[in-house]
Design an enzyme around this catalytic site. Structure first.
Site, PDB file in Angstrom:
ATOM      1  N   ARG A 254      -8.559   1.173  10.660  1.00  0.00           N
ATOM      2  CA  ARG A 254      -8.137  -0.213  10.870  1.00  0.00           C
ATOM      3  C   ARG A 254      -9.228  -1.004  11.594  1.00  0.00           C
ATOM      4  O   ARG A 254      -9.151  -2.214  11.675  1.00  0.00           O
ATOM      5  CB  ARG A 254      -6.890  -0.276  11.775  1.00  0.00           C
ATOM      6  CG  ARG A 254      -5.585   0.119  11.154  1.00  0.00           C
ATOM      7  CD  ARG A 254      -4.881  -1.069  10.519  1.00  0.00           C
ATOM      8  NE  ARG A 254      -3.501  -1.290  10.901  1.00  0.00           N
ATOM      9  CZ  ARG A 254      -2.449  -0.581  10.537  1.00  0.00           C
ATOM     10  NH1 ARG A 254      -2.601   0.485   9.790  1.00  0.00           N
ATOM     11  NH2 ARG A 254      -1.239  -0.906  10.901  1.00  0.00           N
TER      12      ARG A 254
ATOM     13  N   ARG B  77      12.551  -2.258  11.293  1.00  0.00           N
ATOM     14  CA  ARG B  77      11.597  -1.822  12.316  1.00  0.00           C
ATOM     15  C   ARG B  77      11.373  -2.949  13.308  1.00  0.00           C
ATOM     16  O   ARG B  77      11.332  -4.108  12.943  1.00  0.00           O
ATOM     17  CB  ARG B  77      10.272  -1.434  11.663  1.00  0.00           C
ATOM     18  CG  ARG B  77      10.277  -0.023  11.109  1.00  0.00           C
ATOM     19  CD  ARG B  77       9.105   0.248  10.206  1.00  0.00           C
ATOM     20  NE  ARG B  77       7.848  -0.345  10.647  1.00  0.00           N
ATOM     21  CZ  ARG B  77       6.728  -0.338   9.920  1.00  0.00           C
ATOM     22  NH1 ARG B  77       6.716   0.231   8.727  1.00  0.00           N
ATOM     23  NH2 ARG B  77       5.627  -0.883  10.378  1.00  0.00           N
TER      24      ARG B  77
ATOM     25  N   ARG C  41       1.047  -9.319  13.889  1.00  0.00           N
ATOM     26  CA  ARG C  41       0.364  -8.215  13.190  1.00  0.00           C
ATOM     27  C   ARG C  41      -0.619  -8.750  12.155  1.00  0.00           C
ATOM     28  O   ARG C  41      -1.702  -8.199  11.983  1.00  0.00           O
ATOM     29  CB  ARG C  41       1.389  -7.297  12.512  1.00  0.00           C
ATOM     30  CG  ARG C  41       2.105  -6.395  13.498  1.00  0.00           C
ATOM     31  CD  ARG C  41       3.259  -5.684  12.851  1.00  0.00           C
ATOM     32  NE  ARG C  41       2.847  -4.670  11.911  1.00  0.00           N
ATOM     33  CZ  ARG C  41       3.620  -4.185  10.948  1.00  0.00           C
ATOM     34  NH1 ARG C  41       4.836  -4.647  10.777  1.00  0.00           N
ATOM     35  NH2 ARG C  41       3.180  -3.250  10.148  1.00  0.00           N
TER      36      ARG C  41
ATOM     37  N   LYS D 229       0.833  -1.215   0.000  1.00  0.00           N
ATOM     38  CA  LYS D 229       0.000   0.000   0.000  1.00  0.00           C
ATOM     39  C   LYS D 229       0.864   1.260   0.000  1.00  0.00           C
ATOM     40  O   LYS D 229       0.584   2.193  -0.734  1.00  0.00           O
ATOM     41  CB  LYS D 229      -0.905   0.073   1.241  1.00  0.00           C
ATOM     42  CG  LYS D 229      -1.875  -1.051   1.409  1.00  0.00           C
ATOM     43  CD  LYS D 229      -2.816  -0.771   2.578  1.00  0.00           C
ATOM     44  CE  LYS D 229      -2.123  -0.610   3.912  1.00  0.00           C
ATOM     45  NZ  LYS D 229      -1.549  -1.807   4.513  1.00  0.00           N
TER      46      LYS D 229
HETATM   47  P1  AMP Z   1       1.786   0.381   9.800  1.00  0.00           P
HETATM   48  O1  AMP Z   1       3.069   1.028   9.434  1.00  0.00           O
HETATM   49  O2  AMP Z   1       0.599   0.981   9.100  1.00  0.00           O
HETATM   50  O3  AMP Z   1       1.820  -1.105   9.681  1.00  0.00           O
HETATM   51  O4  AMP Z   1       1.561   0.695  11.356  1.00  0.00           O
HETATM   52  C1  AMP Z   1       2.511   0.316  12.323  1.00  0.00           C
HETATM   53  C2  AMP Z   1       1.846   0.252  13.674  1.00  0.00           C
HETATM   54  O5  AMP Z   1       1.272   1.541  14.003  1.00  0.00           O
HETATM   55  C3  AMP Z   1       0.678  -0.728  13.783  1.00  0.00           C
HETATM   56  O6  AMP Z   1       1.103  -2.057  14.058  1.00  0.00           O
HETATM   57  C4  AMP Z   1      -0.106  -0.128  14.956  1.00  0.00           C
HETATM   58  O7  AMP Z   1       0.522  -0.408  16.185  1.00  0.00           O
HETATM   59  C5  AMP Z   1       0.026   1.373  14.699  1.00  0.00           C
HETATM   60  N1  AMP Z   1      -1.070   1.894  13.844  1.00  0.00           N
HETATM   61  C6  AMP Z   1      -0.982   2.424  12.592  1.00  0.00           C
HETATM   62  N2  AMP Z   1      -2.187   2.807  12.135  1.00  0.00           N
HETATM   63  C7  AMP Z   1      -3.078   2.507  13.113  1.00  0.00           C
HETATM   64  C8  AMP Z   1      -4.487   2.630  13.244  1.00  0.00           C
HETATM   65  N3  AMP Z   1      -5.256   3.138  12.260  1.00  0.00           N
HETATM   66  N4  AMP Z   1      -5.062   2.223  14.405  1.00  0.00           N
HETATM   67  C9  AMP Z   1      -4.334   1.695  15.402  1.00  0.00           C
HETATM   68  N5  AMP Z   1      -3.002   1.532  15.337  1.00  0.00           N
HETATM   69  C10 AMP Z   1      -2.365   1.927  14.213  1.00  0.00           C
END
Ligand code: AMP
Length: 224
Positions: free
Chosen positions: A98, A165, A176, A23
């Protein structure tokens, strides 16, 4: 010529799909074409953590555990972001909503035009995420096998240190994906019922990313 015909059109786009499905990479391409900002909640939260803001301190424990940050914290952050002037012609939301609660909250402050649901098999996703490296300075991402930097360990754009990360290590990826599966189904149903959802086949290799972008462009142009 999508960018010309989009002049003056407001387009609020949501990207859905598991972590590692591509994405972010596609969003960066679309943001260049449509001239609307790419809003990644993951990047915003990581930035808050790096800066040590009160949001960052509260979010860190959830991020490190591969869990979702509480809805209220993320929703406030996104509501403030889409109210910025650079979002007046639209935006591309990546990583939000989410949960169904977040989708309902989003509806209160923004009208979504199209939801692109990226899909790929779990094996492909795990391979993509575990090889990913991120620049500490500008958040640019690389893949050690498929899109390596010119110099190992350093960002091509600014020479920043590339790191893995903490939530992209194998054990956490599985957690995740599990969280994603649990949370995502109601969200997909919600947007399908609203008639806004289109599936995007994101299983193509990185060298064929154009095929994924094309599917997105076609769907977006149909929804205008
Ligand atoms: P991502 O880079 O989008 O995979 O996000 C990394 C981490 O940020 C996720 O595993 C969550 O802990 C947090 N996170 C990102 N977006 C959200 C969201 N919309 N709601 C809750 N947690 C989020």
């Amino acid at each position: 010529m999508i960018s010309d015909s989009l002049e003056g059109i407001i387009m609020n786009i949501v990207l859905l799909g598991p972590p590692g499905v591509g994405k972010g990479t596609v969003a960066e391409i679309l943001t260049g074409k449509y001239k609307i900002p790419h809003i990644s909640t993951g990047n915003m939260l990581r930035e808050a953590v790096a800066k040590g803001t009160s949001l960052g301190t509260r979010a860190k424990v959830y991020i490190d555990a591969g869990q979702l940050v509480p809805d209220e914290l993320v929703t406030t952050m996104v509501r403030d972001r889409v109210a910025q002037p650079d979002c007046s012609k639209g935006f591309i939301l990546d990583g939000y909503p989410r949960t169904s609660a977040q989708a309902r909250a989003l509806q209160e402050f923004a009208a979504i035009d199209v939801v692109l649901n990226f899909t790929a098999p779990p094996k492909t996703i795990i391979e993509r995420i575990s090889g990913r490296r991120t620049c500490r300075t500008c958040s640019a991402t690389y893949h050690i096998k498929y899109s390596p930097p010119k110099k190992e360990g350093a960002c091509d754009k600014d020479g920043g240190e590339l790191y893995q990360r903490s939530d992209e290590k194998p054990g956490i990826i599985t957690e995740r994906l599990k969280v994603y599966e649990e949370q995502n189904k109601p969200l997909i149903d919600y947007y399908r019922n609203e008639g806004l959802l289109s599936d995007i086949d994101a299983s193509y290799h990185i060298t064929e990313i154009g095929k994924i972008v094309k599917q997105c462009e076609l769907t977006i142009s149909k929804s205008q």
